[in-house]
Design an enzyme around this catalytic site. Sequence first.
Site, PDB file in Angstrom:
ATOM      1  N   ASP A   1      -7.545   3.929  10.414  1.00  0.00           N
ATOM      2  CA  ASP A   1      -7.139   3.231   9.191  1.00  0.00           C
ATOM      3  C   ASP A   1      -8.299   3.409   8.212  1.00  0.00           C
ATOM      4  O   ASP A   1      -9.388   2.868   8.430  1.00  0.00           O
ATOM      5  CB  ASP A   1      -6.836   1.754   9.477  1.00  0.00           C
TER       6      ASP A   1
ATOM      7  N   CYS B   1      -3.373 -17.745  15.046  1.00  0.00           N
ATOM      8  CA  CYS B   1      -3.027 -16.949  16.229  1.00  0.00           C
ATOM      9  C   CYS B   1      -3.149 -17.861  17.430  1.00  0.00           C
ATOM     10  O   CYS B   1      -3.923 -18.814  17.411  1.00  0.00           O
ATOM     11  CB  CYS B   1      -3.979 -15.779  16.409  1.00  0.00           C
TER      12      CYS B   1
ATOM     13  N   ARG C   1      -8.686  -8.265  11.150  1.00  0.00           N
ATOM     14  CA  ARG C   1      -8.428  -9.155  10.020  1.00  0.00           C
ATOM     15  C   ARG C   1      -9.168 -10.483  10.207  1.00  0.00           C
ATOM     16  O   ARG C   1      -8.689 -11.537   9.830  1.00  0.00           O
ATOM     17  CB  ARG C   1      -6.925  -9.373   9.900  1.00  0.00           C
TER      18      ARG C   1
ATOM     19  N   LYS D   1      -3.317   4.531   7.102  1.00  0.00           N
ATOM     20  CA  LYS D   1      -3.461   5.128   8.431  1.00  0.00           C
ATOM     21  C   LYS D   1      -3.475   6.647   8.356  1.00  0.00           C
ATOM     22  O   LYS D   1      -2.576   7.253   7.808  1.00  0.00           O
ATOM     23  CB  LYS D   1      -2.304   4.673   9.309  1.00  0.00           C
TER      24      LYS D   1
ATOM     25  N   ARG E   1       0.824  -1.208   0.000  1.00  0.00           N
ATOM     26  CA  ARG E   1       0.000   0.000   0.000  1.00  0.00           C
ATOM     27  C   ARG E   1       0.851   1.247   0.000  1.00  0.00           C
ATOM     28  O   ARG E   1       0.533   2.233  -0.631  1.00  0.00           O
ATOM     29  CB  ARG E   1      -0.907  -0.015   1.231  1.00  0.00           C
ATOM     30  N   TYR E   2       1.935   1.208   0.746  1.00  0.00           N
ATOM     31  CA  TYR E   2       2.804   2.373   0.868  1.00  0.00           C
ATOM     32  C   TYR E   2       4.009   2.180  -0.041  1.00  0.00           C
ATOM     33  O   TYR E   2       4.374   1.047  -0.356  1.00  0.00           O
ATOM     34  CB  TYR E   2       3.264   2.516   2.320  1.00  0.00           C
TER      35      TYR E   2
ATOM     36  N   CYS F   1      -8.411 -12.682  18.997  1.00  0.00           N
ATOM     37  CA  CYS F   1      -8.965 -11.492  19.645  1.00  0.00           C
ATOM     38  C   CYS F   1     -10.344 -11.219  19.066  1.00  0.00           C
ATOM     39  O   CYS F   1     -10.493 -11.136  17.843  1.00  0.00           O
ATOM     40  CB  CYS F   1      -8.079 -10.284  19.384  1.00  0.00           C
TER      41      CYS F   1
ATOM     42  N   ASP G   1     -11.662  -0.607  13.618  1.00  0.00           N
ATOM     43  CA  ASP G   1     -12.059  -0.663  12.208  1.00  0.00           C
ATOM     44  C   ASP G   1     -13.521  -1.063  12.023  1.00  0.00           C
ATOM     45  O   ASP G   1     -14.185  -1.483  12.972  1.00  0.00           O
ATOM     46  CB  ASP G   1     -11.177  -1.670  11.462  1.00  0.00           C
TER      47      ASP G   1
ATOM     48  N   CYS H   1     -10.585  -8.532  16.430  1.00  0.00           N
ATOM     49  CA  CYS H   1      -9.611  -8.597  15.329  1.00  0.00           C
ATOM     50  C   CYS H   1     -10.153  -7.925  14.064  1.00  0.00           C
ATOM     51  O   CYS H   1     -11.240  -8.227  13.605  1.00  0.00           O
ATOM     52  CB  CYS H   1      -9.257 -10.040  15.022  1.00  0.00           C
TER      53      CYS H   1
ATOM     54  N   ARG I   1       7.236   0.008   1.748  1.00  0.00           N
ATOM     55  CA  ARG I   1       7.112  -1.096   2.705  1.00  0.00           C
ATOM     56  C   ARG I   1       5.908  -1.972   2.377  1.00  0.00           C
ATOM     57  O   ARG I   1       4.928  -1.491   1.818  1.00  0.00           O
ATOM     58  CB  ARG I   1       7.017  -0.574   4.135  1.00  0.00           C
TER      59      ARG I   1
HETATM   60  C1  LIG Z   1       0.145  -0.401   8.915  1.00  0.00           C
HETATM   61  C2  LIG Z   1       0.621  -0.850   7.639  1.00  0.00           C
HETATM   62  C3  LIG Z   1       1.943  -0.670   7.251  1.00  0.00           C
HETATM   63  C4  LIG Z   1       2.960  -0.013   8.150  1.00  0.00           C
HETATM   64  O1  LIG Z   1       2.668   1.328   8.394  1.00  0.00           O
HETATM   65  P1  LIG Z   1       3.672   2.184   9.273  1.00  0.00           P
HETATM   66  O2  LIG Z   1       2.968   3.499   9.417  1.00  0.00           O
HETATM   67  O3  LIG Z   1       4.934   2.269   8.501  1.00  0.00           O
HETATM   68  O4  LIG Z   1       3.868   1.482  10.554  1.00  0.00           O
HETATM   69  C5  LIG Z   1       2.308  -1.119   6.015  1.00  0.00           C
HETATM   70  N1  LIG Z   1       1.443  -1.698   5.175  1.00  0.00           N
HETATM   71  C6  LIG Z   1       0.148  -1.860   5.502  1.00  0.00           C
HETATM   72  C7  LIG Z   1      -0.776  -2.487   4.536  1.00  0.00           C
HETATM   73  C8  LIG Z   1      -0.314  -1.452   6.748  1.00  0.00           C
HETATM   74  O5  LIG Z   1      -1.592  -1.646   7.097  1.00  0.00           O
HETATM   75  S1  SF4 Z   2      -5.649  -8.981  16.411  1.00  0.00           S
HETATM   76 FE1  SF4 Z   2      -6.228 -10.638  14.996  1.00  0.00          FE
HETATM   77  S2  SF4 Z   2      -4.354 -11.171  13.923  1.00  0.00           S
HETATM   78 FE2  SF4 Z   2      -3.755 -10.001  15.748  1.00  0.00          FE
HETATM   79  S3  SF4 Z   2      -3.372 -11.557  17.341  1.00  0.00           S
HETATM   80 FE3  SF4 Z   2      -5.486 -10.908  17.556  1.00  0.00          FE
HETATM   81  S4  SF4 Z   2      -6.649 -12.386  16.316  1.00  0.00           S
HETATM   82 FE4  SF4 Z   2      -4.530 -12.549  15.681  1.00  0.00          FE
END
Ligand SMILES: *Cc1c(COP(=O)(O)O)cnc(C)c1O
Ligand code: SF4
Length: 430
Positions: free
Chosen positions: A344, A139, A148, A351, A126-127, A143, A307, A146, A130
């Site tokens: 986010d 996991c 995701r 973010k 996305r960025y 959580c 989220d 979560c 990175r």
């Molecule tokens: C959070 C995130 C990152 C890292 O973001 P930083 O601001 O550098 O910590 C990179 N890729 C994705 C898809 C993210 O959600």
């Molecule tokens: S937030 Fe989601 S991905 Fe992260 S440890 Fe908890 S269950 Fe696993």
Amino acid sequence: MEEFKSELGKKQVIPKNRRRNIKETIPPEDWNNWRWQLKHRITSFEEIKKYLDLLPEEEAIDASKNISFRMAITPYYLSLIDMNNPDDPIRMQSIPKIHEALPNAFDMDDPLNEDTDSPVPGLTHRYPDRVLLLITDQCSMYCRHCTRRRKAGETDAPMPSEKINQAIEYIKNNKEVRDVILSGGDPFTLSEERLDEILSHLYQIEHVEIIRIGTRTPVVLPQRINDSLLDILKKYQPIWINTHFNHPQELTPESRLAIAKLVNNGFPVSNQSVLLKGINDHIDVMKELLHKLVKNRVRPYYLYQCDLSKGISHFRTPISKGIEIVESLRGHTSGLCIPTYVVDAPGGGGKIPVNPNYIISMAPNRVVLRNFEGHISVYTEPGYEKQNPKKYTGLCPEAKESNDGIISLIKGDILSIGAHESKRKNRNKK
Ligand SMILES: *Cc1c(COP(=O)(O)O)cnc(C)c1O
Ligand code: SF4
């Protein structure tokens, strides 16, 4: 009250006051073994009932047979629950409630568009510099909040190695990637051998400068941070660890030891919390958490607005609650304790930091600012001649040009960006 079958086949009832914490029932050599903990995760309400009474909302989801997101709780994390507190923060994060099954109009499967921004499966780019790489969907504790949850626990297993190899290949071919974030699931649920393999591949890529690992094991399975894991990690410095504490009650002697081992072995540890209704959405609770983290050498990094993932609306607060919390922190406590509060952006915007407003007004050369106490002052700006970019790149030959996004408006000859899909633009095209 717990019911179980006695040897005679009759049902017996253990009175509440004779019920034991799960930890008291397990020999320490098992308890301290992360593999034992992982293998003995609590995955059914039947089992939970051995240790605590279910709340009506927990019983309701059990009865509904409608848990779309896997339940698994390490015995360690379960042992932290105060069985007499229905609002216990550990309980709320680990035991499902009927609220998860109640639909909410604004919920989404993939609110952050992680799957759309994915050039190869399991990798989100996305960025510019990175990437996020999901190496497992397992996991140790799932959580309930979560974000995701569409992915986490789907198979409760590591990603197939072909997929990971494909992602590593992508990173190799994209020289702008200097930072790889391993996540999941929880990367530390993988075996040491597998981690070693993945890390060594990434480490060999010249343009990858740092590796970050997002893991909740220090919080929910601190036994995992053992010497054999540290020995593997140490080969691939610099590695930054990001963990996920949400409440001061999670900073136990065990979790503090796990952090100390990481920091003592040279891994900087930072923390990402989620702002959670009824858990940490209170200025005093949040401050206590942040102070405890810093005391244990963990740097608070992000505080996430919850989220819009499906089934977690009961955890959400207004964004203004987070702003209030930041207002209560900045100036009032060490800057080191203050995470960046971010939303986010739904739809994959990434973010977005949100803050109280500190700039009250501006005029050419004059900026009016307020501080945390309400003290208002003016900063007189200097005259500032146009920069000669060559002078700077000469000073720092390795510097790479950044030209994307809003900065392109500031640096370049471009007059506007964004809103490409707007009705107005389409009208004008015709
Ligand atoms: C959070 C995130 C990152 C890292 O973001 P930083 O601001 O550098 O910590 C990179 N890729 C994705 C898809 C993210 O959600
Ligand atoms: S937030 Fe989601 S991905 Fe992260 S440890 Fe908890 S269950 Fe696993």
